[in-house]
Write an enzyme that holds these catalytic residues in place. Sequence first.
Site, PDB file in Angstrom:
ATOM      1  N   HIS A 106      -1.019  -0.719   3.375  1.00  0.00           N
ATOM      2  CA  HIS A 106      -0.428  -1.160   2.105  1.00  0.00           C
ATOM      3  C   HIS A 106      -1.188  -2.371   1.546  1.00  0.00           C
ATOM      4  O   HIS A 106      -1.631  -2.369   0.397  1.00  0.00           O
ATOM      5  CB  HIS A 106       1.055  -1.495   2.328  1.00  0.00           C
ATOM      6  CG  HIS A 106       1.777  -1.909   1.096  1.00  0.00           C
ATOM      7  ND1 HIS A 106       2.573  -1.060   0.375  1.00  0.00           N
ATOM      8  CD2 HIS A 106       1.810  -3.096   0.435  1.00  0.00           C
ATOM      9  CE1 HIS A 106       3.073  -1.692  -0.670  1.00  0.00           C
ATOM     10  NE2 HIS A 106       2.625  -2.939  -0.660  1.00  0.00           N
ATOM     11  N   GLU A 107      -1.372  -3.384   2.376  1.00  0.00           N
ATOM     12  CA  GLU A 107      -2.055  -4.598   1.901  1.00  0.00           C
ATOM     13  C   GLU A 107      -3.519  -4.318   1.588  1.00  0.00           C
ATOM     14  O   GLU A 107      -4.060  -4.813   0.594  1.00  0.00           O
ATOM     15  CB  GLU A 107      -1.934  -5.725   2.931  1.00  0.00           C
ATOM     16  CG  GLU A 107      -0.512  -6.214   3.171  1.00  0.00           C
ATOM     17  CD  GLU A 107       0.236  -6.580   1.895  1.00  0.00           C
ATOM     18  OE1 GLU A 107      -0.414  -7.033   0.921  1.00  0.00           O
ATOM     19  OE2 GLU A 107       1.456  -6.382   1.846  1.00  0.00           O
ATOM     20  N   HIS A 110      -3.827  -2.798  -1.863  1.00  0.00           N
ATOM     21  CA  HIS A 110      -3.832  -3.807  -2.933  1.00  0.00           C
ATOM     22  C   HIS A 110      -5.210  -4.461  -3.033  1.00  0.00           C
ATOM     23  O   HIS A 110      -5.756  -4.638  -4.117  1.00  0.00           O
ATOM     24  CB  HIS A 110      -2.844  -4.937  -2.615  1.00  0.00           C
ATOM     25  CG  HIS A 110      -1.398  -4.593  -2.816  1.00  0.00           C
ATOM     26  ND1 HIS A 110      -0.904  -4.093  -3.987  1.00  0.00           N
ATOM     27  CD2 HIS A 110      -0.329  -4.739  -1.991  1.00  0.00           C
ATOM     28  CE1 HIS A 110       0.416  -3.922  -3.873  1.00  0.00           C
ATOM     29  NE2 HIS A 110       0.781  -4.294  -2.663  1.00  0.00           N
ATOM     30  N   ASP A 182       6.729  -4.541  -5.638  1.00  0.00           N
ATOM     31  CA  ASP A 182       5.570  -4.170  -6.457  1.00  0.00           C
ATOM     32  C   ASP A 182       6.012  -3.360  -7.667  1.00  0.00           C
ATOM     33  O   ASP A 182       5.560  -3.585  -8.785  1.00  0.00           O
ATOM     34  CB  ASP A 182       4.596  -3.289  -5.664  1.00  0.00           C
ATOM     35  CG  ASP A 182       4.030  -3.987  -4.455  1.00  0.00           C
ATOM     36  OD1 ASP A 182       4.031  -5.222  -4.434  1.00  0.00           O
ATOM     37  OD2 ASP A 182       3.576  -3.279  -3.535  1.00  0.00           O
TER      38      ASP A 182
END
Length: 324
Positions: A106-107, A110, A182
Amino acid sequence: RPGRFDRQIVVDAPDQNGREAILKVHAKGKPLDTEIDFAVLAKRTPGFTGADLANMLNEAALLAARRNHSRISQADLEEALDRTIAGPQRKSRIIDEKEREVIAYHEAGHAVVGELLEHADPVHKVTILPRGMSLGSTWQLPEADKYLVSKDELVDDITALLGGRVAEETVYGRLWTGAVGDLERVTRIARAMVCEYGMSERLGTLALGRRSHNPFLGRDYHDERNYSEDVAKHIDEEVRKIVDHCHQRATEILTQHRDKLDAVVAALLEHETLTREEFLAVLDGKSLPPPEKPRETPKDGAGADASEQPRSKPNIAPPRFEPA
Ligand code: ZN
């Protein structure tokens, strides 16, 4: 300033090297076994603050006394650590290997999307260290303070915000709940583009809806509607169109650069936190040195000298803090 919705002051949890240095500082003056492995303790304590680490050492000292040890042993420390984790840590900080990987994807999603977009702010730091309510975070910092934000920048912001969720979709074909923050922000930015900044070709340069700033209701507590049901429907469609477009771009970037995504994830799982320099090196296909830096450990246990200060310094008011 438009387009930047979340400004807050955050104090970082120290990274692994930082935790090791803090442990050594707090260990000074305590009767410790010569065999203590601070690196292992540092590895086991992601998300611990300096105060948490100090508490753990105190708990270990109490345990050692209770067990009639003349010195604090590694076993005392590990036991104290388990107790500390089972207490305040349990709710949000214990993360199994699978969750850790999902958070890393996930990170990294981004970060990779944000870095490869032309108008998004450079990635400053990526971490899978849990802190407060968030499981990981990606920081993007503008090169200078901005007072005007262009449509291109807003579109890239939304695309980078969607990068976390899109990474989950691309890699696992499944979704987790971590992206809720988000998605709220994505919707807010897209709505503002349509309703406040007049950036929708279809609806034109109208300010739609008036912001209510009633101090008793909190900021922007409700919108005062000054448009028809018909226009409301068009707004929803325009917002959806912007978000769909950005989602498509994020998917293309992560599909095309899957190797970069995987490399960043591998580095995050090993290092927990990547600085900008480390992140760029990984994107370049370079491998990072292992997390444990070589160091001398003098026999008297005075390992924490001035050269081993924690690497993490408090971050003051970053322009964007990206939870989960
Ligand atoms: Zn996210």
